[in-house]
Design a protein around this motif. Sequence first.
Motif: not given
Length: 305
Positions: A133, A140-141, A144-145, A148
């Motif tokens: 991630i 932190v992306d 993308k997180l 999820i």
Amino acid sequence: MARRQRERHEKDDEKLRIRGIQPRSVPWEGTMIPLHQMRFLRLVNRTSDTVLYLVRKTSVLRRSQPEFNFPAISFQMRIVGLTGGIGSGKSTVSNLFKAHGIPVVDADVVARNVLKKGTGGWRKVVAAFGDEILLASGEVDRPKLGQIVFSDPDKRQLLNRLLAPYISSGIFLEVFKLWMKGCKIIVLDVPLLFEAKMDKWTKPIIVVWVDPETQLQRLMSRDGTTVEEAESRINAQMPLDLKRSGADIVIDNSGSLEDLHERFRDVLVHVRKPLTWTEFGLSRNGAIVAFVSILFGVVICRKAL
């Protein structure tokens, strides 16, 4: 002439009270000034130590005695809860509060800060979700997180549990800073206001509501997502109708931006109304008054013993 001037100054005093400035309590009086002294007279601001107003060529109105005049100190604070759903227009309402000089504590901004590289929140999230991630920079992306957690309710709940203590502490710190500055009104912009049980600390609670169809269209247009992705993100949050049932004020944002501005003006009047004694007790000055009262009571009791 002097009587009319006195009446005019008394009206000015009332205007000062409305603006939050306490005018002097001493009355105005008429005084005769010799003609040879007239050229030495100088009109000064009426909140200074000596105030002179020309009435005639040989007469002025002035205060009967000098008195200091300080702006009235506000002893009040109101914590307003602002929430809504994704695509409802909550951020627009938050920006309107800021535009009107009301400070806003944004939970999303706090959440971004607690996820910065090297923070406690960052370490816990990386340990739970893995290095995949992270961006090349180590941050932190967030998109993308988000993908999820929005596709997996268990992971979303895990993320909330990991970050909740850090976000709560961050919000409290920002409120405390504004409290120390003596702010009268503070808006908490918290998407998970009800879920995080923070609604019990705010009054009134404002929910920005929008009908489901408009919410879906706005979200798809804003993020360029498909119908399925937009519905997944909407369904991951508490339904707006449920939030609406717990609100003190509901802003229907299903219409145009002009309609929203018109509704916001009504909300602003409600938010700025006189505060209650409870709200006063929560303020910085309320705490000072309580402390001084307790201290005074202790001193009196000790003297009585």
